[in-house]
Design a protein around this motif. Structure first.
Motif, PDB file in Angstrom:
ATOM      1  N   UNK A 192      27.308  32.085 100.740  1.00  0.00           N
ATOM      2  CA  UNK A 192      28.754  31.854 100.600  1.00  0.00           C
ATOM      3  C   UNK A 192      29.078  31.306  99.215  1.00  0.00           C
ATOM      4  N   UNK A 193      29.845  30.213  99.177  1.00  0.00           N
ATOM      5  CA  UNK A 193      30.281  29.703  97.867  1.00  0.00           C
ATOM      6  C   UNK A 193      29.209  28.896  97.123  1.00  0.00           C
ATOM      7  N   UNK A 194      28.047  28.686  97.728  1.00  0.00           N
ATOM      8  CA  UNK A 194      27.036  27.829  97.082  1.00  0.00           C
ATOM      9  C   UNK A 194      26.232  28.626  96.059  1.00  0.00           C
ATOM     10  N   UNK A 195      26.178  28.135  94.843  1.00  0.00           N
ATOM     11  CA  UNK A 195      25.365  28.818  93.830  1.00  0.00           C
ATOM     12  C   UNK A 195      25.611  28.255  92.449  1.00  0.00           C
ATOM     13  N   UNK A 196      24.627  28.398  91.578  1.00  0.00           N
ATOM     14  CA  UNK A 196      24.727  27.931  90.196  1.00  0.00           C
ATOM     15  C   UNK A 196      24.253  29.070  89.290  1.00  0.00           C
ATOM     16  N   UNK A 197      24.821  29.128  88.084  1.00  0.00           N
ATOM     17  CA  UNK A 197      24.366  30.139  87.138  1.00  0.00           C
ATOM     18  C   UNK A 197      23.054  29.685  86.509  1.00  0.00           C
ATOM     19  N   UNK A 198      22.194  30.649  86.254  1.00  0.00           N
ATOM     20  CA  UNK A 198      20.901  30.324  85.651  1.00  0.00           C
ATOM     21  C   UNK A 198      20.498  31.494  84.764  1.00  0.00           C
ATOM     22  N   UNK A 199      19.434  31.339  83.963  1.00  0.00           N
ATOM     23  CA  UNK A 199      18.971  32.466  83.137  1.00  0.00           C
ATOM     24  C   UNK A 199      18.578  33.677  83.982  1.00  0.00           C
ATOM     25  N   UNK A 200      18.375  33.475  85.291  1.00  0.00           N
ATOM     26  CA  UNK A 200      17.944  34.590  86.160  1.00  0.00           C
ATOM     27  C   UNK A 200      19.088  35.088  87.026  1.00  0.00           C
ATOM     28  N   UNK A 201      20.278  34.608  86.756  1.00  0.00           N
ATOM     29  CA  UNK A 201      21.446  35.002  87.542  1.00  0.00           C
ATOM     30  C   UNK A 201      21.859  33.883  88.484  1.00  0.00           C
ATOM     31  N   UNK A 202      22.869  34.149  89.283  1.00  0.00           N
ATOM     32  CA  UNK A 202      23.383  33.120  90.193  1.00  0.00           C
ATOM     33  C   UNK A 202      22.381  32.873  91.323  1.00  0.00           C
ATOM     34  N   UNK A 203      22.254  31.612  91.669  1.00  0.00           N
ATOM     35  CA  UNK A 203      21.306  31.296  92.743  1.00  0.00           C
ATOM     36  C   UNK A 203      21.260  29.803  92.986  1.00  0.00           C
ATOM     37  N   UNK A 204      20.154  29.372  93.556  1.00  0.00           N
ATOM     38  CA  UNK A 204      19.996  27.945  93.859  1.00  0.00           C
ATOM     39  C   UNK A 204      18.511  27.604  93.853  1.00  0.00           C
ATOM     40  N   UNK A 205      18.198  26.316  93.674  1.00  0.00           N
ATOM     41  CA  UNK A 205      16.786  25.948  93.601  1.00  0.00           C
ATOM     42  C   UNK A 205      16.105  26.025  94.962  1.00  0.00           C
ATOM     43  N   UNK A 206      14.796  26.225  94.958  1.00  0.00           N
ATOM     44  CA  UNK A 206      14.013  26.075  96.185  1.00  0.00           C
ATOM     45  C   UNK A 206      13.865  24.589  96.462  1.00  0.00           C
ATOM     46  N   UNK A 207      13.498  24.232  97.669  1.00  0.00           N
ATOM     47  CA  UNK A 207      13.408  22.815  98.050  1.00  0.00           C
ATOM     48  C   UNK A 207      12.328  22.098  97.232  1.00  0.00           C
ATOM     49  N   UNK A 208      11.180  22.753  97.033  1.00  0.00           N
ATOM     50  CA  UNK A 208      10.044  22.053  96.419  1.00  0.00           C
ATOM     51  C   UNK A 208      10.313  21.646  94.978  1.00  0.00           C
ATOM     52  N   UNK A 209      11.017  22.504  94.227  1.00  0.00           N
ATOM     53  CA  UNK A 209      11.250  22.215  92.807  1.00  0.00           C
ATOM     54  C   UNK A 209      12.155  20.992  92.655  1.00  0.00           C
ATOM     55  N   UNK A 210      12.986  20.750  93.676  1.00  0.00           N
ATOM     56  CA  UNK A 210      13.892  19.593  93.624  1.00  0.00           C
ATOM     57  C   UNK A 210      13.085  18.312  93.416  1.00  0.00           C
ATOM     58  N   UNK A 211      12.048  18.158  94.235  1.00  0.00           N
ATOM     59  CA  UNK A 211      11.312  16.895  94.187  1.00  0.00           C
ATOM     60  C   UNK A 211      10.459  16.771  92.923  1.00  0.00           C
ATOM     61  N   UNK A 212       9.875  17.884  92.445  1.00  0.00           N
ATOM     62  CA  UNK A 212       9.094  17.790  91.195  1.00  0.00           C
ATOM     63  C   UNK A 212      10.007  17.379  90.043  1.00  0.00           C
ATOM     64  N   UNK A 213      11.170  18.003  89.966  1.00  0.00           N
ATOM     65  CA  UNK A 213      12.066  17.727  88.834  1.00  0.00           C
ATOM     66  C   UNK A 213      12.603  16.300  88.894  1.00  0.00           C
ATOM     67  N   UNK A 214      13.020  15.871  90.065  1.00  0.00           N
ATOM     68  CA  UNK A 214      13.647  14.549  90.148  1.00  0.00           C
ATOM     69  C   UNK A 214      12.634  13.412  90.076  1.00  0.00           C
ATOM     70  N   UNK A 215      11.450  13.610  90.648  1.00  0.00           N
ATOM     71  CA  UNK A 215      10.466  12.526  90.583  1.00  0.00           C
ATOM     72  C   UNK A 215      10.035  12.309  89.134  1.00  0.00           C
ATOM     73  N   UNK A 216       9.800  13.418  88.397  1.00  0.00           N
ATOM     74  CA  UNK A 216       9.347  13.253  87.010  1.00  0.00           C
ATOM     75  C   UNK A 216      10.464  12.694  86.130  1.00  0.00           C
ATOM     76  N   UNK A 217      11.698  13.037  86.460  1.00  0.00           N
ATOM     77  CA  UNK A 217      12.803  12.508  85.654  1.00  0.00           C
ATOM     78  C   UNK A 217      12.843  10.976  85.735  1.00  0.00           C
ATOM     79  N   UNK A 218      12.676  10.452  86.940  1.00  0.00           N
ATOM     80  CA  UNK A 218      12.853   9.003  87.107  1.00  0.00           C
ATOM     81  C   UNK A 218      11.557   8.202  86.995  1.00  0.00           C
ATOM     82  N   UNK A 219      10.406   8.860  87.190  1.00  0.00           N
ATOM     83  CA  UNK A 219       9.157   8.079  87.205  1.00  0.00           C
ATOM     84  C   UNK A 219       8.146   8.534  86.150  1.00  0.00           C
ATOM     85  N   UNK A 220       8.455   9.589  85.436  1.00  0.00           N
ATOM     86  CA  UNK A 220       7.523  10.067  84.411  1.00  0.00           C
ATOM     87  C   UNK A 220       6.652  11.193  84.944  1.00  0.00           C
ATOM     88  N   UNK A 221       5.893  11.815  84.013  1.00  0.00           N
ATOM     89  CA  UNK A 221       5.129  13.012  84.398  1.00  0.00           C
ATOM     90  C   UNK A 221       3.932  12.684  85.279  1.00  0.00           C
TER      91      UNK A 221
END
Ligand code: AMP
Ligand code: ZN
Length: 466
Positions: A192-221
């Motif tokens: 439906x209306x959920x989606x974001x533009x990306x270099x690969x077209x409109x879509x949304x993140x998978x669940x797993x990438x959410x946690x890798x990206x956010x954990x490293x942002x706040x706690x380091x690599x």
């Protein structure tokens, strides 16, 4: 402090990379519904873990994500015909209220997935650049598990018995379906209306990438501790490791910890099985947050725990025993300062307690030390205990409660009073201050009609459930 590391499958001494400072990431709720007490078993375990680290004098930076976009939240929002943010807001707020009821300490940061889409897109781009991810024909991006040699190290997957080259678009799947997993999902009608533009077209993140990206942002690599329920171990945490380590070339997390499931009649409590109780349902049945917390923590976290109402009844009795002892100790201690020589058994019990919590969070054994202390205190109170001794016992109990979070040091049982009743109590306090006894009595009756009894004492009003 020793803990069981799921990565090495052994009990190890827990030493943070930077002395005295611990980075802790705990997978948070998918906010598509009210959390059930199975979920809260995981959050209560993580709360105890954090408290034990603090009990040992270390500081914790605790990050818990909120999964507010995934297969389930999108399905829920679209079925309800509301915007995703409006749909998830209700459950985010409910989650924070529930945490308070269970005396779970708040995390330092609660990053929401929808606020971190650019970070996720960056990470996916990096994985494509490194040659471990590829775009599929429909505009989705997949992680090539064969291109990351460490894949399977957490779940100890034997690749020889697995299918190869298969792809899995769903966020959740089991080991039989191991294969390339989605980092970015191309938009489809059901989104439906959920989606974001990306270099690969409109879509949304998978669940797993959410946690890798956010954990490293706040706690380091690389950070110290990452936890979740055992069902998170595969594929979620396995995939988090693959994404992070393939992108950075550094070890992602030093210690992984997982709690066993809360079960009902031997089966995992889950939304999909329909065998769940939300915290709210149990509170409505008249159980208190601390009784529920007690039940959730009173089993070793790596052991399955079968939920039963009789355990809540037992918790009520156990807590009443502790309350009664605390009340007597407080009455005797008055304002005396603690003198451990007057109650040497207190230090002994605290020592046993400390050893237990530092032995892979052995809370059942730690509670046994608390009960030893209650028993010995009652015996001493019956014979002779100096006020300074009573104060020493109370100090030991307060120290224990830094981990347990279930002892009430006030005189009466701490109850969750409904806001309607609190409002009437406030009005009644005003009436009494103005010596308006008729109004005071009227309000007493109004409170009684809501099922609560008011007691007046020198300290003011208190209420108990009728
Ligand atoms: P979810 O909202 O499904 O992502 O789950 C949130 C957290 O609750 C995760 O850490 C899960 O592993 C955990 N969890 C879910 N069900 C249970 C259960 N029955 N017992 C213990 N933990 C659970
Ligand atoms: Zn996660």
């Amino acid at each position: 402090m020793n803990v069981f590391n799921s990565l090495t499958r052994s009990v190890e001494e827990f030493v943070p990379a930077s002395a005295g400072n611990v980075g802790l990431y705990t997978c948070g709720p998918t906010v598509y519904n009210f959390a059930h007490i199975g979920n809260f078993r995981a959050y209560a375990f993580e709360d105890v873990l954090r408290r034990v680290i603090q009990f040992n004098g270390m500081k914790v930076k605790h990050v818990m994500n909120l999964t507010d976009v995934d297969d389930k939240t999108i399905r829920g929002a679209n079925a309800a015909g509301v915007a995703l943010t409006d749909f998830t807001r209700t459950y985010k707020n409910a989650f924070f209220e529930d945490l308070k009821k269970l005396n779970i300490l708040p995390a330092d940061v609660y990053p929401a997935a929808t606020d971190h889409i650019p970070e996720m897109i960056d990470l996916v781009s990096k994985l494509i650049e490194k040659g471990v991810a590829y775009k599929s024909d429909d505009g989705s991006v997949y992680f090539n598990v064969r291109a990351f040699p460490g894949y399977g190290k957490l779940a100890h997957i034997d690749f020889d018995n697995q299918r190869t080259g298969a792809r899995c678009a769903a966020d959740e799947y089991d080991k039989e379906n191991v294969g390339d997993f989605a980092l970015w999902k191309a938009w489809e009608d059901s989104d439906g209306p959920v989606g974001w533009d990306s270099p690969w077209g409109r879509g949304r993140p998978g669940w797993h990438i959410e946690c890798s990206a956010m954990s490293m942002k706040y706690l380091g690599e690389t950070f110290d501790l990452h936890t979740g329920g055992i069902d998170n171990l595969f594929p979620h945490h396995e995939n988090e490791i693959a994404q992070a380590e393939a992108a950075t070339g550094k070890p992602f997390v030093r210690t992984w910890m997982h709690c066993a499931h809360l079960k009902v009649n031997g089966e995992k409590m889950s939304k999909s099985a329909g065998n769940f109780f939300t915290l709210r349902e149990l509170l409505e049945k008249g159980f208190s947050g601390r009784e529920i917390r007690y039940v959730l923590i009173n089993a070793h976290y790596r052991q399955g725990l079968n939920f039963a109402f009789s355990a809540l009844e037992d918790a009520r009795k156990s807590l009443a025993r502790i309350d009664a002892c605390v009340e007597k100790l407080a009455a005797l201690a008055g304002g005396a300062s603690a003198d451990s020589a007057s109650a040497p058994f207190a230090a002994e019990a605290l020592e046993g307690f400390t050893a237990a919590v530092n032995d892979d969070l052995n809370i059942p054994r730690a509670l046994a030390s608390l009960y030893d202390l209650v028993r010995m205190s009652n015996a001493a109170l019956a014979k002779e205990l100096a006020p300074a001794g009573a104060a020493a016992v109370l100090a030991a109990m307060k120290r224990m409660d830094e981990v347990l979070g279930v002892i009430f040091f006030g005189k009466a049982e701490k109850v969750d009073v409904p806001s309607e009743v609190s409002a009437l109590l406030e009005e009644r306090a005003t009436a009494r201050a103005a010596k308006n006894w008729t109004e005071s009595d009227r309000l007493r009756d109004a409170i009684a009609s809501l099922g609560w009894a008011v007691k007046d004492s020198r300290e003011g009003q208190s209420v108990t459930k009728l």
